[in-house]
Design an enzyme around this catalytic site. Sequence first.
Site, PDB file in Angstrom:
ATOM      1  CB  SER A   1      -8.417   3.134   2.748  1.00  0.00           C
ATOM      2  OG  SER A   1      -7.403   2.527   3.866  1.00  0.00           O
TER       3      SER A   1
ATOM      4  CB  SER B   1      -8.290   0.458   5.755  1.00  0.00           C
ATOM      5  OG  SER B   1      -9.072   1.523   5.726  1.00  0.00           O
TER       6      SER B   1
ATOM      7  CE  LYS C   1      -4.082   1.862   2.758  1.00  0.00           C
ATOM      8  NZ  LYS C   1      -4.906   1.541   3.748  1.00  0.00           N
TER       9      LYS C   1
END
Lengths: 479, 477
Positions: free
Chosen positions: A154, A178, A79
């Site tokens: 996310s 997330s 990420k």
Amino acid sequence: MSESPTTAIDIAAAVRDGRVTAAEVVETHLAAIDAREAELHACNAVLADEARAAAGRGDAARAAGATLGPLAGVPVALKDNMCTRGIPTTCSSKILEGWRPPYDATVVTKLQEAGAIVIAKTNLDEFAMGSSTENSAFGPTKNPHDVTKVPGGSSGGSAVAVAAGFAPISLGSDTGGSIRQPAALCGVVGLKPTYGTVSRYGLIAFASSLDQIGPFGATIADAAATYNVIAGHDPRDSTSYAGAMATIGAAELAGDVSGMRVGIISELVGAEGIADDVKRRFTEAADALSAAGAKVEETSVPACVYGLSAYYLIAPAEASSNLARYDGVRYGLRIEADNITDMYTQTRTAGFGPEVKRRIMLGTYALSAGYYDAYYGKALKVRSLIARDFAAAYEKFDVLLSPTAPTTAFGFGAKTDNPLAMYLSDVCTIPSNLCGDPAISVPFGTGDDGLPVGVQVLAPALGEPALFRAAAALEGSAP
Amino acid sequence: MTLPDGWVMVIGLEVHCELKTATKLFCGCPNMFGDEPNTNICPTCLGLPGSLPVLNENAVELAMRIGAALNCDILASTFHRKNYFYPDMPKDYQVSQYDEPINLNGRLDLPDGFRVGVTRAHIEEDTGKSTHVGGDGRIHGATHSLVDYNRSGVPLVEIVSEPDMRTADQARAYVTELRAILVATGASDGRMEEGSMRVDANISVRRSETDEFGTRCEIKNVNSIRSLGRAIEYEAARQVGLIEAGDRVIQQTRHWNEQQGRTITGRVKEDADDYRYFLEPDLVPLDPSPEWIASVRSELAVLPATRREAVAAATGADASATAVATVVDLELDQLVLGAVAAGADGRIALARASNEVAADAEGGRGLDVAAFTAVIAMESASEITATQAKTVLGELLADGGGDPEAIAAKHGFEAMDGSVLDSVVDKVIAANPNEWQRYKDGDAKVTGFFVGQVMKATGGKADGKAVTAALVARTKA
Ligand SMILES: [Zn+2]
């Protein structure tokens, strides 16, 4: 080479045995990225050159007789809120455009020491604030099962990277769901470990007391193998757990749940907005555990219903402080102005997207003199009540069970005009962050639309062994 | 300058001192003053995204020493974030202790016995240092600014006094004593001119018939103990002037301007600042073990007040005497105590240590106690005069040691025979009848003239005190 391995565990074994080279593994995955990245936009950066170089070094080390690590030759997607030395790390925000960290996050170092190869930096909701990856300043990521649908967020890019075969494993960060919510929407496994078991050093903070890095994998075993590598005490992180942490092994992955006490959290199953098809799959999952010998019962965690409200005060409050440093003075975006105050204002106005601004304002307000007690202070009290209620539940149960997300993947724009509807996506996942407890989302069939459904297993702090045991059982019985 | 009758000033001091640690508060960067800008920096003290703080154990130890020296309760504590935007603060928040500081409820006794309450002494991180180019050196109006982050994250302890002081002298004495304690405990080097110790003064005035405090102003930018006294007196007089003119004092931060000798309006604090304090989630509570606290207390260096008492007891001087404070401040007290223990006259040992030896304190700290004792013994036995003793000491210090008796012999020093001195004094009086008349009329200023003339005539061998005694004797004749 007969059949190329696809899971992280199989790839590492094949690389160690010399049945495949790391270079071949990297090329296979770069080809997969090449085939679908334009359509899915999972990546902020594909690190083809760096990955090929790392694979070359790994293969040379093997040729020289070096002992290879548990993730030898395994591509991993990160990420894009985890620092990678010399490689842009953006948080999918314009405010960090062009910034190259001078250091690696601890998890990056640990993965590389285990032989893993960073192949991509993945897209996210700006500063990890969102549940659909639509808040990225660089455009949304698409769900590989239906490109008209969001992947969740996310950590949408990292979930998609695994779901689309860009990498067998990836890392995300989970502040209120997330990792788990996009894992559910993309049909992969996503783990939020116990707070403190995985170092946050080098993870760009959203809400420090809630943020936790964790793995995505196509299988429970891959998620466990990745967790084993990234977990461990880090002296650079003061909140890092200093005691012994369990390693997940064959015993847990066998998924024997006979006699295990499993509680169904009635407040979450009955929460507002849980779709019928999700509920049906959830019931099947509970029944499957029961059939496998677990003692499954409904239970109540009363304060759990206040989780969302407490979270949307605590997380923005911490974020308002964590994101203050993006002021144009030292790095990233700067909009020149006549004086320092205007420079701050114009830089932050141009650099942050609307959701980030909303949360900074919310958090600033919640911490303000005269409002602190009514908002932030009260949220902290609720947080301790939730922890107390979960602790009480864990006196009776080894693990708890709930849906991961209220619905399957939804369409682009479906919730962007209504932040509260979007926030409800995390109603089942937020409580674990508030308590610091581990939770995992396991794919369990599909909804009426044919899109993946996830079931969440929750455990008390450091309860990863029980968590993985139940998760493996669910994986084994998933439709 | 004193306030008009009927007015009382109320002074509370906030002293920031940099701790003398090898590394910064939350990272491993060197804690060094004066290095090339932006060389002692890392992701943490630059507040780079993803960086995290790790508390420096030695900083905690030094903070506890300060707490122990100030008789504080040393407690479990926490860190908060103090949020505000400023370019020299890389995270745009400062990590500081807020409602649960490590040291609470202390006190500091001034040499004259006046007791000042110490509210708290807490740990916090220092900011970087901005240089504003163009304009008047302030951020507003500057064309650009340069920021050096070497100081960013340097450990500080902020020591907050109760508003107990009532005169500028007390404030000066408080800072002097506090500085001596910080140096003695090894917690800080206490250099105000380098900014390693910074003093802010909260000042208000009230009429003596009331107990109610007036509105206070905070004075910043005071760079020496002398300036502190001037700034306090100026500010108190300014406030009295305002009130007597029917105006009111507005709560604000004011800057001391050393050149102009006045305080200048800074930020007006009509509303309280809102720093949005909240518990720092990147750190865990600090809970020193009782064993650690006990060892800090038991291993604490002997404090200046105790050392002054020892010197006073040994020399017969008053513990609040300047000479006593001087030898303790300059760490010459062991020299004095050693000489007295070896039989030297305490009064003379203190006088020589606080004057001649103090002039070369570094040499003095290395001076052999036996040699010092021998000089004092020769002087007190009148084998040499005071002036000669100073010469011998001067050579011992300059040469880093030597044999005092050999030095005295080399110079041909010997105490002058009384009859020889008498005849010289008589000759000098006879040669200067006008001056002698003035002396007899009580003009003390001519004493020095006569002493000087006698010294000249004897080649410096006369004892100044003996000359004075001879002069006095002749006025009575
Ligand atoms: Zn540093």
